[in-house]
Design a protein around this motif. Sequence first.
Motif, PDB file in Angstrom:
ATOM      1  N   LEU A   1       0.826  -1.206   0.000  1.00  0.00           N
ATOM      2  CA  LEU A   1       0.000   0.000   0.000  1.00  0.00           C
ATOM      3  C   LEU A   1       0.859   1.255   0.000  1.00  0.00           C
ATOM      4  O   LEU A   1       0.493   2.265  -0.613  1.00  0.00           O
ATOM      5  N   MET A   2       2.008   1.195   0.675  1.00  0.00           N
ATOM      6  CA  MET A   2       2.880   2.359   0.688  1.00  0.00           C
ATOM      7  C   MET A   2       3.420   2.652  -0.705  1.00  0.00           C
ATOM      8  O   MET A   2       3.446   3.800  -1.167  1.00  0.00           O
ATOM      9  N   ARG A   3       3.831   1.597  -1.413  1.00  0.00           N
ATOM     10  CA  ARG A   3       4.355   1.793  -2.766  1.00  0.00           C
ATOM     11  C   ARG A   3       3.236   2.179  -3.727  1.00  0.00           C
ATOM     12  O   ARG A   3       3.463   2.900  -4.691  1.00  0.00           O
ATOM     13  N   LEU A   4       2.043   1.703  -3.443  1.00  0.00           N
ATOM     14  CA  LEU A   4       0.904   2.087  -4.270  1.00  0.00           C
ATOM     15  C   LEU A   4       0.583   3.570  -4.085  1.00  0.00           C
ATOM     16  O   LEU A   4       0.216   4.263  -5.035  1.00  0.00           O
ATOM     17  N   HIS A   5       0.765   4.054  -2.881  1.00  0.00           N
ATOM     18  CA  HIS A   5       0.415   5.440  -2.575  1.00  0.00           C
ATOM     19  C   HIS A   5       1.534   6.409  -2.922  1.00  0.00           C
ATOM     20  O   HIS A   5       1.288   7.597  -3.125  1.00  0.00           O
TER      21      HIS A   5
ATOM     22  N   THR B   1     -29.671  -2.126  12.271  1.00  0.00           N
ATOM     23  CA  THR B   1     -30.227  -2.198  10.909  1.00  0.00           C
ATOM     24  C   THR B   1     -29.423  -1.320   9.964  1.00  0.00           C
ATOM     25  O   THR B   1     -29.212  -1.682   8.813  1.00  0.00           O
ATOM     26  N   ASN B   2     -28.987  -0.174  10.443  1.00  0.00           N
ATOM     27  CA  ASN B   2     -28.138   0.705   9.630  1.00  0.00           C
ATOM     28  C   ASN B   2     -26.688   0.487  10.057  1.00  0.00           C
ATOM     29  O   ASN B   2     -26.259   0.980  11.091  1.00  0.00           O
ATOM     30  N   LYS B   3     -25.973  -0.233   9.245  1.00  0.00           N
ATOM     31  CA  LYS B   3     -24.601  -0.578   9.621  1.00  0.00           C
ATOM     32  C   LYS B   3     -23.646   0.523   9.179  1.00  0.00           C
ATOM     33  O   LYS B   3     -23.615   0.901   8.014  1.00  0.00           O
ATOM     34  N   ASP B   4     -22.877   1.038  10.139  1.00  0.00           N
ATOM     35  CA  ASP B   4     -21.835   1.999   9.807  1.00  0.00           C
ATOM     36  C   ASP B   4     -20.574   1.234   9.454  1.00  0.00           C
ATOM     37  O   ASP B   4     -20.171   0.314  10.172  1.00  0.00           O
ATOM     38  N   VAL B   5     -19.950   1.637   8.351  1.00  0.00           N
ATOM     39  CA  VAL B   5     -18.746   0.949   7.872  1.00  0.00           C
ATOM     40  C   VAL B   5     -17.531   1.736   8.322  1.00  0.00           C
ATOM     41  O   VAL B   5     -17.448   2.945   8.119  1.00  0.00           O
ATOM     42  N   LEU B   6     -16.588   1.027   8.928  1.00  0.00           N
ATOM     43  CA  LEU B   6     -15.363   1.646   9.421  1.00  0.00           C
ATOM     44  C   LEU B   6     -14.206   1.196   8.539  1.00  0.00           C
ATOM     45  O   LEU B   6     -13.915  -0.004   8.445  1.00  0.00           O
ATOM     46  N   VAL B   7     -13.556   2.135   7.877  1.00  0.00           N
ATOM     47  CA  VAL B   7     -12.415   1.825   7.023  1.00  0.00           C
ATOM     48  C   VAL B   7     -11.161   1.914   7.865  1.00  0.00           C
ATOM     49  O   VAL B   7     -10.900   2.929   8.525  1.00  0.00           O
ATOM     50  N   GLY B   8     -10.365   0.843   7.872  1.00  0.00           N
ATOM     51  CA  GLY B   8      -9.168   0.787   8.692  1.00  0.00           C
ATOM     52  C   GLY B   8      -8.103   1.772   8.239  1.00  0.00           C
ATOM     53  O   GLY B   8      -8.107   2.269   7.111  1.00  0.00           O
ATOM     54  N   ARG B   9      -7.160   2.047   9.146  1.00  0.00           N
ATOM     55  CA  ARG B   9      -6.097   3.008   8.843  1.00  0.00           C
ATOM     56  C   ARG B   9      -5.211   2.526   7.713  1.00  0.00           C
ATOM     57  O   ARG B   9      -4.615   3.314   6.985  1.00  0.00           O
ATOM     58  N   THR B  10      -5.094   1.220   7.559  1.00  0.00           N
ATOM     59  CA  THR B  10      -4.244   0.650   6.512  1.00  0.00           C
ATOM     60  C   THR B  10      -5.087  -0.041   5.448  1.00  0.00           C
ATOM     61  O   THR B  10      -4.698  -1.072   4.917  1.00  0.00           O
ATOM     62  N   SER B  11      -6.237   0.516   5.142  1.00  0.00           N
ATOM     63  CA  SER B  11      -7.100  -0.081   4.128  1.00  0.00           C
ATOM     64  C   SER B  11      -6.685   0.376   2.738  1.00  0.00           C
ATOM     65  O   SER B  11      -6.312   1.536   2.524  1.00  0.00           O
ATOM     66  N   CYS B  12      -6.766  -0.544   1.788  1.00  0.00           N
ATOM     67  CA  CYS B  12      -6.423  -0.198   0.408  1.00  0.00           C
ATOM     68  C   CYS B  12      -7.487   0.696  -0.220  1.00  0.00           C
ATOM     69  O   CYS B  12      -7.218   1.367  -1.221  1.00  0.00           O
ATOM     70  N   LEU B  13      -8.693   0.711   0.357  1.00  0.00           N
ATOM     71  CA  LEU B  13      -9.760   1.508  -0.236  1.00  0.00           C
ATOM     72  C   LEU B  13      -9.410   2.989  -0.235  1.00  0.00           C
ATOM     73  O   LEU B  13      -9.604   3.690  -1.240  1.00  0.00           O
ATOM     74  N   GLN B  14      -8.892   3.477   0.891  1.00  0.00           N
ATOM     75  CA  GLN B  14      -8.558   4.891   0.964  1.00  0.00           C
ATOM     76  C   GLN B  14      -7.425   5.227   0.012  1.00  0.00           C
ATOM     77  O   GLN B  14      -7.412   6.280  -0.639  1.00  0.00           O
ATOM     78  N   THR B  15      -6.470   4.296  -0.109  1.00  0.00           N
ATOM     79  CA  THR B  15      -5.360   4.521  -1.038  1.00  0.00           C
ATOM     80  C   THR B  15      -5.859   4.622  -2.472  1.00  0.00           C
ATOM     81  O   THR B  15      -5.467   5.524  -3.227  1.00  0.00           O
ATOM     82  N   VAL B  16      -6.739   3.709  -2.845  1.00  0.00           N
ATOM     83  CA  VAL B  16      -7.273   3.708  -4.213  1.00  0.00           C
ATOM     84  C   VAL B  16      -8.095   4.970  -4.464  1.00  0.00           C
ATOM     85  O   VAL B  16      -7.991   5.596  -5.530  1.00  0.00           O
ATOM     86  N   LEU B  17      -8.892   5.374  -3.493  1.00  0.00           N
ATOM     87  CA  LEU B  17      -9.698   6.584  -3.666  1.00  0.00           C
ATOM     88  C   LEU B  17      -8.819   7.824  -3.779  1.00  0.00           C
ATOM     89  O   LEU B  17      -9.127   8.743  -4.540  1.00  0.00           O
ATOM     90  N   ASP B  18      -7.722   7.837  -3.024  1.00  0.00           N
ATOM     91  CA  ASP B  18      -6.788   8.966  -3.140  1.00  0.00           C
ATOM     92  C   ASP B  18      -6.167   9.011  -4.532  1.00  0.00           C
ATOM     93  O   ASP B  18      -5.993  10.093  -5.115  1.00  0.00           O
ATOM     94  N   LEU B  19      -5.832   7.843  -5.056  1.00  0.00           N
ATOM     95  CA  LEU B  19      -5.254   7.803  -6.411  1.00  0.00           C
ATOM     96  C   LEU B  19      -6.250   8.303  -7.446  1.00  0.00           C
ATOM     97  O   LEU B  19      -5.872   8.936  -8.438  1.00  0.00           O
ATOM     98  N   MET B  20      -7.537   8.016  -7.215  1.00  0.00           N
ATOM     99  CA  MET B  20      -8.575   8.357  -8.191  1.00  0.00           C
ATOM    100  C   MET B  20      -9.159   9.747  -7.967  1.00  0.00           C
ATOM    101  O   MET B  20     -10.151  10.098  -8.611  1.00  0.00           O
ATOM    102  N   ASP B  21      -8.580  10.497  -7.084  1.00  0.00           N
ATOM    103  CA  ASP B  21      -9.130  11.810  -6.779  1.00  0.00           C
ATOM    104  C   ASP B  21      -9.357  12.611  -8.054  1.00  0.00           C
ATOM    105  O   ASP B  21      -8.535  12.595  -8.974  1.00  0.00           O
TER     106      ASP B  21
END
Length: 1765
Positions: free
Chosen positions: A915-919, A960-980
Motif C-alpha cells: 500500500l505504501m508503494r501504491l500510494h 439495521t443501519n450498519k456503519d462501515v469503518l475503514v481501517g487506517r491501513t485499508s487499500c480503499l482509501q489509497t485507491v480513492l486517493d489515487l482516483m481523486d
Amino acid sequence: MADSNARKIDSFGNRHLWQFISGTGILRPRELIKREMTRNTEKILNGLLFYKKPRAPQGDLLKDKNLQKQQKDFVLKLTTFLNLEEDQSYEVFFSYLSQDFRGSEKNLQLCLSTERHSHAFMVKIRDFYHSERLYLLQCILHILTFWSESENHPYREEYTVFVNILLKDNELIKKLLEQVDLLCDEPLPTWETHGTLMNERQALVWAHQNMKEQNELLKILLVYWKEFEANAPDFNRLLDKFKRQGFGRRQSYKHILDESFDRLTKQIGSLEVLVLLQAMDMETVERLSYSKCFDDHSLLKDKATFQSVENSMQLLGSDQPHSPLLLSWAVIRQLYLEGEGANITRKYGNQALQLYVFNFLSEMLDLEPISGKSITASLSHCVIYTVLLAALTAFDESTLTRNNSEMQDLYDITCKLMGRDFIAGNVWKKGLEQGVGNMYQSALLNFPLDFSTLVKLSTALASANADSASKVLELWSELPRYTEYLDRNSSHDLRFTSDPLVCQLARDKTPYGAGDFRIPAGVYGQLITTGGKPVSNLEIPIIQWEVTYDGWQLLKGEIQELLSQVARGAGMVQPVQVERVTDIAQFVRAICRSQPSAADGLTDIIVLLYTLIQRFSSFNPPPLELLAACIDCITCVAKLHPKEAWHDMKQTGLLPFLTENIDNMAEVLSGRGLSPGLYGSLLAGFEVPQGEYQVTVAFLDFISELVMPLYKIGHEMQLQPVVMYILREIFPAFQKWRYYNSVRREIIGHKCLKIAHKILNFRLPKKKKNSDKPHIQNLCVYSLLFTEAGRALLEIIATGVEPLEILLAQQSSLTEGSGEDLMQLIQIGFSVMNRLLLLKSHDELSPVEVALSSQPAGYQNQHIVAVIAEYIYHRTNPLLPKLATLFLRRLAVVLPMSILACLGGQGEAIRDIYLMRLHSATEDLSLKTGILELMSVCVDTQPGLIELFLNVQTTKPSATNKDVLVGRTSCLQTVLDLMDVRRQGSYQCPPDLLCACCNFIQALWVGMRETAMAALRAKLACLYTGGKDLKLSGPMLTFKLKTVSYIFKVLAQEIYVTNSTKIDNNLSKILKELAEKGRVKYWSTYITDCIKEADEGSHDNSMDTSTDCTDHPIHKLLLAWKNFLVVLAKINVVELKLDDGLKELIIVDLLEAIHAQFTNSLSELRHKLAQTCSALFFTLVKRWTSSIKVWRQVLDRTLETLTLTMSSGDMIIPSVQIGLLGSITAILQYLRLDAHKRVDVQKLGPILVSTCEVLLQSTRELPSVKELQKLRESLENTEKSFAHTDHRLKLQTVACCTVEELIHHVRDSEIWLPILQENMVLPALLSSAEIYLKSLEGLHYLQPLFILFLTIAQDKKGAECLAMAGLTQHVCLPITYCYQNGDSSYPGPKPTPGKVARPKQQQVTWHNVYCLCLDVYTTMLATMKYSFLEDAFNFVGCHQDRLQQCLEIARFSLSSETFSEVEKTCLLISHLANFSREWRLHLPEPLNKILMSLLYMCQTFVSLLIRPRYLQYILEHQGLEQRERGVAERLPLPCLQHQASTEDIDSPTVQHIQVQHSMLKVLGECFVALRQFSPDLVQILVDQNMDVGEYEPFLAIGFSTPPADQDTPPTFGTMLSCVSVGLRLLTKMDGSKSPQRQESSATAVSTPSVSQHVPKSLVMFVLENALYLTMSQGMLYLKDPSVHPREKQLLKRELGTEMNSILSGIQRYIRRGGPQSPAPTTQISPRTQSPGGATLSRSISQTFLSNQDHAIFRLVQEFSKQVLR
C-alpha cells in the motif's frame, strides 16, 4: 506500520528524491522537478556535508518530538551509533519505518523492547542510512551527467537552471572537495566514539561504506571536470591528497582492510588517476598544440601556474598509479615548452615507462566500473584516449615503448579504446595518418608479418558500430602491402634490381599451400633490415611487397591452411595457426555483429567455419575460444538465413539429436533417444572441468537466435532435441558447475530461460496444439514443471531479496555488475514461470505447482510464496517487484492455495509495503497497476488476503443501519486517493492507473464485497468522473475505453443488486445526471462509432498489446455496455428516464454496428464485435419490442444485414446470425399478438428466403456426432442447457423457430411452401433429425424442429410435402432411441407432496421429443386422412410396445410427464380409431392389446377419481416403486377401507386437482376412441337390421363401483361411476358460487378451487361420452342374440335403476341452475385446440334437440323409459 510522524518527514528520502528527479518509473511535469530540486538545493549542494555530527547535549533536540520512551531511548542509541545529530537520527529512524521496515507494528515493538532485537534493528537502520547517503550522491551525479546540451534528457533544461545555481561562486566544487577531505580524513569509528555496538565487524562495514562514498565522489568529480576547468590550486590540492593517500592504498584505516577490499582500493586509485587526468584536460592540450597558444588551458595559461603544477609533479614517481600522470605531464611539457627542458621531459617519460604506464592503463580499462557501459566507463575511456592521442601527437610511436611487451600493452590499450563508438568515430574522422590511426596504419604496413596486431585492431574498430565495420570491411578488401621475412622466399623467387634494397618477384608466390591466395609475379618488394624473430634477438631482414590484394582471401587462406594441418593429423596442427584462425573468427564475428548484411559478402569464410566446427569439436584438446567464435559467426548468419544456417550447423554434428521419435511426455521425462552430440562431449569433458563456458554461451546464443525464425517458417519442431538437452543437462545443473568467472553463471541461466521464454510465447494454431505428438512448446512446459529444470527455476525465483540486495550493494555501478545480472536472471525466471502457469494443460499438479501451492508446515523455513512476495521490498529496479506481483496474481488465479497462509506472520507487513508503494508519488506506474491487478484478482480467489487489504468492518453488526469503518491501513482509501478528481488526467493519475483502479472497484462489485461496497458507495461520483467525452483516437485510448467499461459494469451491478425503490442517493444522482445530460444517447452513439471503425490496427499502439480479441478495449467496452443495457432492460430505473425514442435509438445503433462489420473484410476482432452486438441486439429487441415504432425499417435492415453475413462466403457465422434471426422472430411474434400492426406478406417472402438459405447452409455445416459427444463429455459436470449447445446447433434451432413464425404470419401455403421446396429444406432437416436421433445428440435442436414439422403438418399441402420428403423413413424407427435407454422415459424431479412446485423453465428431454413426434403423426393423420394411414399404421406397428407400455404405466405413475405422453398417445389412438376397420384388418393383435390397456387404464382412473381421499393419500405418500408392488401390499385393511371411501375431501391440494384434470382429459380422449369400437347409438336404435356381430362388447355386465385394490375389466359400473364423478365435480363447481360457500372461502383464501383448474366443458364432455358409451354398450348386449335373456333382463333392471338415479341427480343439479350441454354454448372444448378436435366436442344430444337445452339428459330419460323399461 510506522507512526504518523513518519508521514511528516520530507527532508529525508534521498532514494525517492533520486527517483523523482531522474524520471525513474514516470515522467512528471517539469515544474514539479524544478520545485523539488529547488526545495532540496541545500541538501544536494552540501551532499554528505548535510549530515551533521552530534553537537547539542544528549536529548535536547528530541524534547519537542512526540516520542514514546522506548522510541526516544532507541533514537538516542542510534544517534551515538551513527554519529549523527539527534534530529537527523530521528528523521532517519522514521524514514526507515515508512520506507524500508519489513514488519508490522508488533514486530516494531519487539525490536524496540529487547536488546538483541534492537541491535539487529539498529544495524538495518544503519544500512538504510548508508544507502541514503549514496542516493544523495547519485542525485548530483545524475544532474551533472545530463545537464549539458549534448544529452537528450527530458529534464535537461531544468537541470541546466539548477546547475547554474549550484555553480554560483564555485560553491559546487568547493563542497565536493570538502566532502573528499571529509571522507579521506575520517577516522575509524570505535566503541568509545560510536557506542558499544561498534565492534570490529561494524567498523569494517563503515570502512566499506566510506570507500564506496569516495568512489561515488570521484565519479562526480570526473563528470564535473569534463565540463568545467580545474584551477591549479584545486588540482595541486587533490594531487597532494591522493599522493598522500597512496591513490587509495593508504587509507587511514588500512590496517583493518582485508583482501576483499582490494577491488574497491583499485577502483578508488584508478578513479583518482582519471580525475586528475580529466583535470589536466589533455584533449585541450592536444588541440591547442597546433596553434601554440595555451591561454585557454587553466593549468598552462601562465608560467606561474605551470610551475606550481610542475612542482607538484616532481614529487611523483614512486608508485605505478603515478605513471599516467607522469606520461601526461611529459606530453604537456613537450607540447607546451616546444623542446625546452627536454631532459626533464625525457625524465618524466622514462619514469612513466619504468612504472609500466601502459600496463597500468590496460589493467585499469579491465576494472569493473571502467570496463562497462556506464557514463563513468565512457568518460574513463575518453580520458585515456585523449592521453594516448596527445602522447602520439607529441612523441613518435617507437619512442613510447622500449620493447615488444610494452608495444603489445600499447596495442591492447588501443584495441580496448577503439571498441568504443565515439572513439572509433574520432579515429576515422582524424584519419589513419595521425594519432591513434597512425598505429593502425603501422600495423597495416606490417601485415601479415605482424598478423594478430592488425586483426585485433580491426576487430576493435569493427565492433564499434555499423559505419566503422563497413569502413574496415572496405579497407580489408584492398590491403596495400604484403610484409614477410625475406627468408620465406627462395633465391629462385627473387630477381634483384639495380637498387640493392628493391627486388622483384620472379614467379607467382602462394604463401598457403591449401589456399587460392597468391602474389603475382613481377611485383616489387622493399627490403627492410629491422625485425626480429621471437626465437632470437637477431635482426633478420624483412621484405615488403608493394601489391594490392584482397585481405579476405588471405584470411581464407589462413583458415584453409589450418584445415589442411588438421587433415594431416592432430600432431600437425600448429598452435600459432590456431591462434591466428581464432583471431580471424573473432574479426569476422565483430564485422557481422555490427553489420549483419556483411555476412553475405563473407560467404567463403563462413562456409569454412562450419568445417572448422566439425573438425575441431572432436579435437583433443579442443580450441574452445575458436569454436565459440565460429559459432558466434554462424549466429550472425542465422539472422539473415536461419534455415540454411540451421541445416549447415546440423551437418557439423555439434548439436544434440534424437535417435528415435518422441511420442509422449513419458519419453521426455526419461530422455531416451536423446544424444548429446559433439557439444555434449565438449561441455562434460572440457568446459565444466576448466570452468570456462565460451562454447556454451555461443551455443545458447545460436539456439536463441533461431527459435523465432524457425517458428515463423513452421520448422520449430527441429529444435526439439536441442531444447530437450538444454532443459535436461544445462539448465538444471548450471548453478552447480565450477566457474572461473562467476559472472558466467547468471549469463548461462539467463540465456537458457530466454530460449524457453521465446518458445513459451509461441501462438500455436489448434492443429498443432491437438497434435498426437508433443509440440516443442508442450515439451518445454512439461520439462519446466515436471523435471529437474523446474527445481532450478524455483531456486532462481526463490533467491530472495536479501541476497540480491547484498550483491547490488557490492557492485560498483547502479547499472552493471553481478547484482544486476542476478536481477535480470530472476526477472526472466518470473516471466517464464508466468507463462508456464498460463499454458499448463494437465489436470494433475506438477512438482513445481505443489511446491508453490503447498501450505506451510511450520515456521522453521520461509514459504517460497513469502520469499516471492518480499521482492516488493526491492527498490533499485521497479520491474522486479512488478514481475513478482504479476506472478502472485497468476498464482492466485490458477492454483488452489491461500497466499495469506503462505505469508504467515509477514502478511500485515507485506500489505503495508504494498500500500505504501501504491500510494507513493515516486513509484513506477506499471508497479502500481500490477498491485491493483493483484488486488482485483484476490477479490475472487483469495478471500483472506483481500480482507487483509480491505481492512473494513461494520461498527454495529446488529443494527439495521450498519456503519462501515475503514481501517487506517485499508487499500480503499489509497485507491480513492489515487482516483481523486483533481489528480485524474495528470501524471499523478494517468489513464492507465485510473483504469487499474476502476478494475479493482469493479472486482469488488462482482465479488459482492458488501462492506467494501458500502464504504465506496458514497464515492461513486468519483468513479463516474472517468466517463468523460472521448475521441475515437488518441494517446492512451485503450485505458480510457477500459475505464469506461469498468464504470458501466459497476453501475450495472449496483442497479442490479439494489432494489429500484431503494437506490442509493449517490447512485440516484449519477443516474439522473446520465439522463439529464443525455449520456446514454452519447455513449450509444460513441460505442457504435468505435465499433464501426474498429480493427486491430486502427488505434494507437497500445491497442495491440493484447493478442486475444476478447481483451481488446473496444470489445471490453461493448461487453460492459451490454451488461448495462441488459440490466436496464430487465429493471425499470425511473431516474434514467429511458423513453421509447431512446430505446429505439439504441436498438438501431446496434443494428448499424452489426451491419458495418460486414461491409469490409471480416477480421477476428470484427467477428467478435458483431457476435456481441448481435446477442445484445436480440436481448433488447425481446425486451423493448413495444418501443420500436419503425419496426418495418428495423426488419428491412436486419434482413439486409443477414444477407450480408451470407454474402461474405459460403460459410455461416452462427454467433451473429443467431441474434439477427432471433430478433426477426421476436418482432414477428409481437406483431402477431398486436392486431393493429400487420406485416405485408410480400415483405415476409424475402425474409423467409434468406432464413431458408441460412437454414440450408447451417444444416450442411451441422456438427458431427463425434463433435457433440466430445462436447457433452467435456460438460459432464455442467448443467446441460441450451447455453452449452454448439453454436451451429443454436443457429439451426433459431432458424427453425423463425421459419415457423414466418409460416404463422404468411398462412397461405401457396407462398411459403414453394420457398421451402426450392431450398430443399425439409429433406435436409429430416436427414439431420435422423442422424441426431440415432445418436441421441442435438436435443435442443430436435424439439423446435418437430414443432416446425407440427406447424407444417397442419396445412394439407404442407403435410403432403412433409410426407413426400420422407418423414416416416427418417423418423419412424430412429425415434425409438428416445425411449430405449429407459432413463429418458420420464425424466425430471418428482414434485414434493402437498407443496406447490416453484415455477421454472420446462426442461427439454428426449421424452418431450417423442411426444412431439406423436403430435406430428396425429396431425398428419388428421390432415391427410387416408393418404397418411399406411404411415400411421407403420408408426403404430413400430411403437406398439411403447404405446401399450405408456397406457400401462399411466395406471401406476401419476407424474406430469406420464400424463403428457398418455394424452398424446390417446389422441393418436382416437384418430386411428376413425379407421377402426382398416386398423383391425392390418394390425389386429396390436389393436387388441392397445384397446385392452386403454380399458384397464380407464378403469383405474375412474376408480381413483371416485375415491378422492385415496388419490390424495397416494399423491402424498406413495411413489412409483411402491405403486408397482400392488395395492394389497400398500395399506393395512383398516387404513385401506378408510382411504378407499368415496367421500369427497374439503380442501384438495393443487396437485390433486391437477391430477384430476389430467385424468379427465385422458378419459375424454379414451371415450372418443372407444365410441369407434361401439355401435352408433342412433343406428342401433333405429336400424333393426344392423349387424351387431361386427362389434364386441368391452363393458362387462356389472354395476358395482370399480375396486381400488384389484385389476378388473371395466363394467357398466365403471361408466356410471364416471358419470357420478362428473356430477359431483359439477356440483362442487357451482356450489363454490353460493353465499354459504363464499363465506367459508373468505376464511380460506389460499385453498385451491376445482373450477380454477378443471373446465366445466371438460367435465360435461366426459359425462356425456360416458353416458353415450353406457347406452351404446347396453343396446349391443340387448340386441346380441348370443346373450342369455336372463342377463338381458338383469341389464335392463340394473341399468334402468342406475339411469333413474343419475337422472334424479341431474334434475337436482339442473334445478340449481346447472350449465347446458357444452355443445351449443360458446365455451371452447379442450379438444378444439388439438387437431381434429372440432368433431370430438360434439354431443349426442345435438342429434335430437340441437336447439334445446340439456338434450343429452332428455335422451337418457327417453332411453330409460323406452328401452330399459
